[in-house]
Design an enzyme around this catalytic site. Structure first.
Site, PDB file in Angstrom:
ATOM      1  N   GLY A 502       0.748  -1.153   0.070  1.00 28.99           N
ATOM      2  CA  GLY A 502       0.118  -0.090  -0.158  1.00 28.99           C
ATOM      3  C   GLY A 502       0.891   1.368   0.019  1.00 28.99           C
ATOM      4  N   SER A 506       0.689   9.282   3.965  1.00 27.82           N
ATOM      5  CA  SER A 506       1.804   9.397   4.998  1.00 27.82           C
ATOM      6  C   SER A 506       2.940   8.554   4.847  1.00 27.82           C
ATOM      7  CB  SER A 506       0.905   8.798   6.223  1.00 27.82           C
ATOM      8  OG  SER A 506       0.118   7.476   6.151  1.00 27.82           O
ATOM      9  N   GLY A 507       2.890   7.376   3.819  1.00 24.97           N
ATOM     10  CA  GLY A 507       3.976   6.668   3.575  1.00 24.97           C
ATOM     11  C   GLY A 507       3.758   5.377   2.947  1.00 24.97           C
ATOM     12  N   VAL A 509       3.586   1.070   2.580  1.00 25.18           N
ATOM     13  CA  VAL A 509       3.405  -0.015   3.711  1.00 25.18           C
ATOM     14  C   VAL A 509       4.007  -1.245   2.980  1.00 25.18           C
ATOM     15  CG1 VAL A 509       1.767  -1.357   5.013  1.00 25.18           C
ATOM     16  CG2 VAL A 509       1.237   1.103   4.368  1.00 25.18           C
ATOM     17  N   LYS A 523       5.088   0.128   8.307  1.00 20.80           N
ATOM     18  CA  LYS A 523       4.846   1.273   7.442  1.00 20.80           C
ATOM     19  C   LYS A 523       6.033   2.325   7.487  1.00 20.80           C
ATOM     20  CE  LYS A 523       1.030   4.637   6.568  1.00 20.80           C
ATOM     21  NZ  LYS A 523      -0.320   4.656   6.400  1.00 20.80           N
ATOM     22  N   ASP A 618      -8.449  12.030   8.385  1.00 19.72           N
ATOM     23  CA  ASP A 618      -8.347  11.771   7.310  1.00 19.72           C
ATOM     24  C   ASP A 618      -9.064  10.276   6.860  1.00 19.72           C
ATOM     25  OD1 ASP A 618      -7.398  11.651   4.521  1.00 19.72           O
ATOM     26  OD2 ASP A 618      -5.325  10.711   4.736  1.00 19.72           O
TER      27      ASP A 618
END
Ligand SMILES: *[C@@H]1O[C@H](CO)[C@@H](O)[C@H](O)[C@H]1NC(C)=O
Ligand SMILES: *[C@@H]1O[C@H](CO)[C@@H](O)[C@H](O)[C@H]1NC(C)=O
Ligand SMILES: *[C@@H]1O[C@H](CO)[C@@H](O)[C@H](O)[C@H]1NC(C)=O
Ligand SMILES: *[C@@H]1O[C@H](CO)[C@@H](O)[C@H](O)[C@H]1NC(C)=O
Ligand SMILES: *[C@@H]1O[C@H](CO)[C@@H](O)[C@H](O)[C@H]1NC(C)=O
Ligand SMILES: *[C@@H]1O[C@H](CO)[C@@H](O)[C@H](O)[C@H]1NC(C)=O
Ligand SMILES: *[C@@H]1O[C@H](CO)[C@@H](O)[C@H](O)[C@H]1NC(C)=O
Ligand SMILES: *[C@@H]1O[C@H](CO)[C@@H](O)[C@H](O)[C@H]1NC(C)=O
Ligand SMILES: *[C@@H]1O[C@H](CO)[C@@H](O)[C@H](O)[C@H]1NC(C)=O
Length: 779
Positions: A502, A506-507, A509, A523, A618
């Site tokens: 993913g 935010s980053g 995964v 993550k 979010d």
């Protein structure tokens, strides 16, 4: 025979009227012409020739307000047999009813400002009549009947009146409130006469009484004759079932059949000739007063107290509105986690079965254990070696002494040991009191010991924390059980960050494997705001302390100068976006409602039940993950504080859509928990409709989901939204209303998550939402 009867009634009521009925200023006309009028303070009703029945204003028992209807004017108890526009509010004594020049009977009241038509028929009438049968009739100029109350029954059937195939009776809410109540009696097209709760499908699981006459042909009707004979006729006029046998013809006996507000329908008789006569029950559909389904609200069940039904909450639940049965019960919230639960047992209770999973050939013991182990399971119904696992709410609960059904209810382990068991299972109250006192003392003692121990541990831990070095191999972080990993360990676990599962704002995964073989999601965060170790640890601790079955668990972290990594439990079924928008994976309606409630519970926990409030900032389908049982969990919460601001907001900027982002983000207003409510509202719409909130492939008017939904809502055309899916219409409407409230522009108008959850679960009424379409103008 009928004629004789009427003549007799004339004679009879003449004597009665002259003896006990002289005071009121009513007219004896039965022929009512255009221009006539009534008002509560003047001539308030039109009597039938015999004076027994009247059409006009009747007073609500609380005094100052009136309804229009047909009632028994000739006896001291002025029973109402029909009410016009029963769901409209009552009117004051200033109201007038008139037969206007357009041939309509119209009620005008000062407070409502608008006239309401009594007989809703397009044809105009030229005269009207209150008949001795109890029917009020409108005629056209040729004297033909164009409308009559007998064709539009409310809760009562009078002799000679028939309930035809397809027609329904609804009781009043209470003895004094004639508005549509909670039950119905339906003469079905298949020949069956059946009782159901209001707003349920016409299917067997919902019926609580039936005449067992299905398959007896179309157009079966329910009939009542002048001797109290209640029976069903098929379309060729054959008697197919006698509900009552009827009595010998007796002078002055009156009968009526009525469905009462307790959901039972009864045949009543009244003797006009006897002084001080009262209505007697000759027959009733059932004498089990708890039989009517839905007498008690959600999560409560009906129990008889000296022949009077009473509603009791499930163990661990409290009434939502004290003293109001229909409002139901809700969990007395403590932090919701899946662990530390116990099972309470309710014997001989039956419920609506909406099981999501069934174990067969099992024992009571296994059933309890299975429910405890399954986080989805809130209760289990056990009967005949079958264990049916349920989610909340439980509906239609009642105690049946003859049944072997057992309900297992999941409760907090701590609550169950000291709650004092409000359920009378047997008569040994005194003894139980002792036990309660003793167990309370015992629990208090344990709490004291734990508290002392806790303080000791806390001090010890805090001191020892200071000497833990900043990195190294896996170890525990302060007072929460978070694992701390080194970068090298994570590299090994993820095989060099090989399998990406993913990527978000935010980053990125990656899939990893722990030493014990369990999968984890690793993550790598980007662009951290909290650069220092101290801030990072503080935020991580906040996340680590959250334990809720609708939140993805944080298992550990890694922190060094260049890498900030979080390790989460692995969710094998991808994200909600995946599931919702991939046609092959589309969950059914019931599953989707479960998902919506799960998300709401997760957000509620973040907002209300954490040590310090966490605003997610979010919420979107990509951030809702599905575990192996397709149970929804929220991820990426509490990252907002760790991220640089522009990373948490995703503007789409296309023609007025703002996606999941609440308008206050654009207006530079303070962000509160209500921003999450907004995003939840959008996600809820997507869950209902299984489509994205913005989809350019759709026809023009459907591109923006919020707009289209509101349009369908206004037109009363909600079916369009779910295409031809078979769903509970009422539930659909409720869900849409909740979502529309959530996506209002004004944050303070949006409900809190707690209210949202109550509304979703159906334990709270939902007002009509205002139009949210100002979103067209705000960007
Ligand atoms: C009631 O109706 C009668 C006959 O139409 C009329 O004479 C009488 O004035 C009316 N009473 C009131 C209070 O309007
Ligand atoms: C009587 O009841 C009606 C509706 O139930 C209510 O609107 C009205 O205010 C009540 N009046 C009084 C005097 O309580
Ligand atoms: C009835 O009307 C009068 C005058 O129009 C007004 O003063 C009074 O308050 C009204 N009563 C009710 C119950 O509405
Ligand atoms: C009505 O019932 C009679 C007797 O059972 C039967 O002979 C007749 O066919 C039925 N009529 C219809 C339309 O089913
Ligand atoms: C039942 O009534 C409907 C409408 O009144 C009619 O169309 C239909 O033919 C009737 N069926 C039978 C079997 O009598
Ligand atoms: C119903 O009762 C009547 C007498 O009241 C009788 O003639 C008839 O046969 C009965 N019908 C059935 C189906 O039992
Ligand atoms: C009828 O009721 C009145 C008052 O309610 C009472 O005085 C009288 O005794 C009663 N008569 C009978 C026959 O019960
Ligand atoms: C009881 O609660 C129900 C549902 O919450 C509501 O519709 C009803 O008006 C309430 N009744 C009373 C008497 O407050
Ligand atoms: C649960 O209910 C009890 C008694 O009804 C009450 O004292 C307690 O505060 C409630 N707990 C919560 C968390 O609401």
């Amino acid at each position: 025979m009928l004629r004789f009867h009427l003549l007799f009634m004339h004679f009879l009521t003449f004597t009665i009227l002259s003896s006990c009925f002289t005071a009121t200023a009513q007219q004896g006309h039965s022929n009512i012409n255009i221009g006539s009028s009534l008002s509560p303070n003047g001539n308030s009703s039109w009597l039938s020739p015999s004076g027994i029945y009247a059409f006009g204003f009747y007073q609500q028992s609380n005094g100052s307000s009136y309804f229009v209807g047909v009632f028994l004017a000739g006896i001291p108890e002025k029973n109402v047999v029909w009410t016009a526009n029963r769901d409209n509010p009552p009117v004051s004594s200033n109201a007038t009813l008139f037969f206007n020049s357009e041939g309509r009977i119209v009620l005008r009241s000062t407070e409502q400002g608008q006239d309401s038509i009594i007989a809703d028929d397009s044809q105009s009438a030229s005269s009207a009549s209150m008949l001795d049968s109890g029917g009020f009739v409108l005629y056209d100029s040729d004297g033909k009947v164009i409308w009559q109350t007998f064709d539009h029954p409310t809760d009562t059937i009078l002799p000679t009146q028939r309930l035809l195939a397809g027609m329904e009776l609804f009781p009043g809410i209470s003895k004094t409130d004639p508005s549509t109540g909670k039950f119905r009696l339906k003469m079905q097209n298949d020949g069956n006469l059946i009782q159901y709760p209001k707003n349920t499908p016409d299917t067997a699981p919902y019926s609580y009484w039936t005449s067992f006459t299905d398959g007896k042909g179309d157009n079966v009707s329910l009939n009542l004759d002048e001797n109290g004979h209640l029976f069903l006729l098929n379309s060729t006029g054959f008697n197919i079932r006698n509900l009552t046998e009827g009595e010998n013809p007796t002078e002055g006996m009156m009968y009526l059949m009525k469905i009462d507000s307790d959901g039972i329908f009864r045949l009543y008789s009244y003797n006009l000739r006897r002084q001080n006569s009262t209505w007697q029950v000759l027959w009733e559909s059932t004498n089990e007063k708890c039989d009517p389904l839905g007498l008690c609200g959600f999560n409560s069940f009906c129990i008889l107290n000296d022949q009077t039904p009473d509603c009791i909450c499930l163990p661990g639940f409290v009434p939502i509105i004290q003293g109001n049965w229909s409002s139901g019960c809700a969990r007395n919230y403590t932090a919701e986690s899946c662990s530390n639960k116990a099972i309470e047992e309710l014997k001989n209770t039956v419920w609506e079965d909406v099981s999501y999973s069934v174990l067969s050939k099992t024992t009571e013991q296994n059933c309890q254990e299975a429910c405890l182990k399954d986080c989805n399971c809130e209760a289990a119904l056990y009967k005949d070696e079958e264990c049916k696992m349920q989610r909340l709410p439980l509906r239609f609960g009642r105690r049946k002494l003859s049944d072997s059904d057992i309900a297992f209810i999941k409760v907090d382990a701590t609550a169950s040991s000291n709650s004092g068991k409000p359920f009378s299972r047997d008569g040994k109250k005194a003894q139980r009191k002792d036990i309660v006192i003793i167990s309370c003392l015992f629990v208090a003692l344990i709490i004291l010991i734990l508290a002392t121990f806790g303080i000791f541990i806390y001090r010890y831990r805090v001191r020892s924390y200071r000497i833990i070095p900043g990195n190294g191999s896996a170890r525990y972080c302060e007072d929460i059980a978070l694992l701390s990993f080194s970068y090298a360990e994570l590299e090994k676990m993820t095989d060099g960050f090989k399998e990406e599962i993913g990527r978000g704002s935010s980053g990125t995964v990656y899939k990893g494997t722990m030493i014990n073989g369990k999968f984890v999601a690793v993550k790598r965060l980007q662009k951290m705001l909290a650069e220092g170790e101290r801030e990072f640890q503080t935020e991580i601790k906040a996340i680590g302390r959250t334990h809720h079955r609708n939140l993805v668990r944080l298992l550990g972290y890694s922190f060094d100068v260049s890498n900030k990594i979080l390790v989460y439990e692995y969710m094998s079924n991808g994200s909600l976006a995946d599931v919702l928008f991939t046609p092959e994976k589309k969950p059914n309606w019931v599953e989707r409602m479960g998902i919506a409630c799960s998300i709401a519970r997760g957000i509620l926990y973040l907002h209300d039940e954490c040590e310090s409030q966490i605003i997610h900032c979010d919420i979107k389908p990509q951030n809702i993950l599905m575990d192996e049982n397709r149970y929804a969990k929220i991820s990426d919460f509490a990252l907002a504080k760790l991220m640089k601001p522009d990373q948490t907001r995703t503007f789409t900027g296309i023609r007025g859509t703002r996606g999941y982002v609440a308008p206050e983000w654009h207006w530079n207003l303070p962000i509160t928990a209500k921003a999450d409510v907004y995003s939840f509202g959008v996600v809820l719409l997507e869950i209902i409709c299984c489509r994205r909130c913005f989809d350019q492939n759709l026809p023009e008017d459907q591109v923006i989901l919020e707009e289209w939904v509101y349009q369908c809502f206004e037109n009363g055309n909600l079916g369009q939204l779910i295409e031809d899916e078979d769903v509970d219409k009422k539930q659909l409407e409720r869900m849409i209303k909740v979502a529309l409230w959530c996506i209002l522009d004004e944050p303070s108008l949006r409900p809190s998550m707690k209210k949202v959850l109550l509304m979703l679960e159906g334990t709270m009424d939902i007002p009509i939402p205002p139009n949210p379409t100002s979103f067209l103008t705000t960007i």
